[in-house]
Design an enzyme around this catalytic site. Structure first.
Site, PDB file in Angstrom:
ATOM      1  CG  ASN A  43      -1.935  -1.161   1.143  1.00 30.53           C
ATOM      2  OD1 ASN A  43      -2.575  -1.403   0.118  1.00 30.53           O
ATOM      3  ND2 ASN A  43      -2.010  -1.931   2.219  1.00 30.53           N
ATOM      4  NE  ARG A  55      -1.983   4.713  12.485  1.00 32.20           N
ATOM      5  CZ  ARG A  55      -1.889   4.185  11.264  1.00 32.20           C
ATOM      6  NH1 ARG A  55      -0.683   3.978  10.732  1.00 32.20           N
ATOM      7  NH2 ARG A  55      -2.971   3.877  10.581  1.00 32.20           N
TER       8      ARG A  55
END
Ligand code: DQA
Length: 150
Positions: free
Chosen positions: A11, A107
């Site tokens: 990605n 995160r």
């Protein structure tokens, strides 16, 4: 001349348009150009490889054996899942710096574990595209401190 392989995982080819609030707007091509430029300044040469496929990244690490002095890797999501990438780094035994654009520890909890970290010299996380530049410099400084490469 120090030769360094920079690996980008899945990605990361979409950097620039992928979740810019998290990963910024700098494209992968720009990061690669920046690394090439920075490497020249410190007498190193960078080769880059991006793949969305785990086995291609494993092959890239194997092919670095005897060709490169060290690795900079952003394994993307494979950081958190890939024993194969971890084992490949351990197998070639090349000095490796792990980098991430985002700060993994701010995160989701599933991003807090890295399979790469135990086989890396260290990890740089949270500085956007600069994480790669900092990682490159950290690796070059480490390599230059090795008596056989100085
Ligand atoms: C990343 C962080 C990973 O958790 C994520 O899967 C990525 C990018 C980063 O650079 O911040 O693809 O490695």
């Amino acid at each position: 001349m120090l030769k360094i392989l920079v690996l980008h995982g899945p990605n990361l080819n979409l950097l620039g348009q992928r979740e810019p609030g998290i990963y910024g707007t700098t494209t992968l091509a720009t990061i690669d150009a920046l690394l090439t430029q920075e490497a020249t300044l410190v007498g190193a040469e960078v080769t880059t490889l991006q793949s969305n496929h785990e086995g291609i990244l494993v092959d890239g690490i194997h092919n670095a054996l005897g060709q490169c002095h060290g690795l900079v890797i952003n394994a993307g999501a494979y950081t958190h899942t890939s024993v194969a990438l971890r084992d490949a780094i351990a197998a070639v035994n090349l000095p490796t710096v792990e980098v991430h654009l985002s700060n993994l520890y701010k995160r989701e909890p599933f991003r807090h574990h890295s399979h790469i970290a135990p086989v890396a010299l260290g990890q740089i996380s949270g500085f956007g595209a600069d994480s790669y530049v900092l990682g490159l410099h950290a690796l070059v400084r480490y390599l230059r401190a090795q008596p056989d490469l100085a």
